[in-house]
Motif scaffolding. Sequence first.
Motif, PDB file in Angstrom:
ATOM      1  N   ASP A   1       0.563  -1.052  -0.074  1.00 39.30           N
ATOM      2  CA  ASP A   1       0.591  -0.440  -0.143  1.00 39.30           C
ATOM      3  C   ASP A   1       0.922   1.703   0.080  1.00 39.30           C
ATOM      4  O   ASP A   1       2.089   1.557   0.158  1.00 39.30           O
ATOM      5  CB  ASP A   1      -1.373  -0.049   1.298  1.00 39.30           C
ATOM      6  N   ALA A   2       0.226   2.960  -0.253  1.00 40.24           N
ATOM      7  CA  ALA A   2       1.314   3.504  -0.066  1.00 40.24           C
ATOM      8  C   ALA A   2       1.979   4.186   1.039  1.00 40.24           C
ATOM      9  O   ALA A   2       2.493   4.683   0.793  1.00 40.24           O
ATOM     10  CB  ALA A   2       0.341   4.882  -0.117  1.00 40.24           C
ATOM     11  N   GLU A   3       1.129   3.426   2.150  1.00 36.65           N
ATOM     12  CA  GLU A   3       2.199   3.386   3.437  1.00 36.65           C
ATOM     13  C   GLU A   3       3.434   2.776   3.470  1.00 36.65           C
ATOM     14  O   GLU A   3       4.542   2.564   4.186  1.00 36.65           O
ATOM     15  CB  GLU A   3       1.557   3.165   4.970  1.00 36.65           C
ATOM     16  N   GLY A   4       4.119   2.074   2.580  1.00 32.36           N
ATOM     17  CA  GLY A   4       4.431   0.621   2.867  1.00 32.36           C
ATOM     18  C   GLY A   4       4.367  -0.351   3.442  1.00 32.36           C
ATOM     19  O   GLY A   4       5.690  -1.138   3.223  1.00 32.36           O
ATOM     20  N   ASN A   5       3.085  -1.119   2.804  1.00 34.09           N
ATOM     21  CA  ASN A   5       2.971  -2.069   4.032  1.00 34.09           C
ATOM     22  C   ASN A   5       2.213  -3.427   3.194  1.00 34.09           C
ATOM     23  O   ASN A   5       1.623  -2.717   2.571  1.00 34.09           O
ATOM     24  CB  ASN A   5       2.482  -2.020   4.909  1.00 34.09           C
ATOM     25  N   PHE A   6       2.519  -4.444   3.458  1.00 35.36           N
ATOM     26  CA  PHE A   6       2.023  -5.178   3.086  1.00 35.36           C
ATOM     27  C   PHE A   6       0.577  -5.530   3.836  1.00 35.36           C
ATOM     28  O   PHE A   6       0.376  -5.091   4.693  1.00 35.36           O
ATOM     29  CB  PHE A   6       2.666  -6.915   3.179  1.00 35.36           C
ATOM     30  N   THR A   7       0.060  -6.287   3.048  1.00 36.42           N
ATOM     31  CA  THR A   7      -2.017  -5.837   2.642  1.00 36.42           C
ATOM     32  C   THR A   7      -2.150  -7.695   3.547  1.00 36.42           C
ATOM     33  O   THR A   7      -0.774  -8.179   3.036  1.00 36.42           O
ATOM     34  CB  THR A   7      -2.955  -6.415   1.485  1.00 36.42           C
ATOM     35  N   GLN A   8      -3.278  -7.309   4.720  1.00 36.51           N
ATOM     36  CA  GLN A   8      -3.162  -8.410   5.801  1.00 36.51           C
ATOM     37  C   GLN A   8      -3.373  -9.840   5.399  1.00 36.51           C
ATOM     38  O   GLN A   8      -3.072 -10.999   4.831  1.00 36.51           O
ATOM     39  CB  GLN A   8      -3.963  -8.273   6.966  1.00 36.51           C
TER      40      GLN A   8
END
Length: 353
Positions: free
Chosen positions: A70-77
């Motif tokens: 995502d835009a924040e640099g995180n994997f989706t769950q």
Amino acid sequence: MNFKMKKKHLFVVLFFLGSMLTWGQEVYGGIEIGGKGIKISVIKIEDLQVGQFEIIKTWTRNTNIIKNIDAEGNFTQKDIDETSYIVFDLIEALKKDFSIAAKNIFVIASSSVGVAKNKQDLINKINTLTTRNIDFIASDLESKMIIKGAIPQKEYTNSLILDIGSGSVKGGIVNVEKNNTFSFMPLGMKFGTTTLTERIRKISGSSTFGFVDETNKFKDTLNQAIKTMYNKNPTSKSKSNVYLLGGSVWAFITLSKPYSNEDYEMFTYSDLTQYHKEIMNNYDGYIKRSFVSTEYERVLKTFPRETIIAGSTIINQLVSNLENPESKNYYFVRQGQIAWLLSYIVDSARKSK
């Protein structure tokens, strides 16, 4: 990149050991969570003393864990859960279908996956399912492992190795210190085949002609990134031997030499520049040949046109920025996909001594 099964190979990373080891024949499994999916390798060490191994099987499982960051640099769950369950299933399959001991199965995540801010969530989920702590391989260590698994020791001091990946280029050179120990000097840049493709596609849109045109315009920016990379270790440009690996290099070799299957496939600077010229100006010629050649068809089904163009451009510019590129010895490392696994096996051997 697919390897021919049941082919014998030389285990070049053995030279990093202080002395030869005496192991019986054992089968090993490697699971690599990477930027373009999960790569699985099964190899059999046949004779550790002479460094001979057999590739039993390699294959890939698709996962969107990088694509959907995502835009924040995180994997989706969702992607964390999906990837973790795939890893669990693969470990069980390696134990059941190939009779691989649990201690002989290694799981890593590449440097391109390690950029996510919540990578610990992926580590925790996989640990919950499998009781394993996966290793995220930093770019410098990844490059060192590639060298250990891909270049014969006698060529260390006069060689450059570059792995053209989807998200970056990484590699390096090896120096010999005064006490005859090896020191690794890493190289890297953030443009890979996918990142370059996406960067240019934002400018060109969906037009194929526009993509080629914008790729040519982008060469100055790409060359600057390459020069910055080489200037960190200037002697890298003068090495006589250049070892290249990665999907875009496999595409180049397969389209240029479709029926060859050497572990170290030699090619010339002229081979590469001619290929790049044809990819940029006569791509449809490869499409026509794919109708009668399964090897051509395999490449064109594996990579979209834009990715092949971007990969060819990166390889061509990497080589063109070397000193006297026409005079060097170039090799495609066909076993590069499992270099990290060979490195892990050798490290395990060292620890067990």
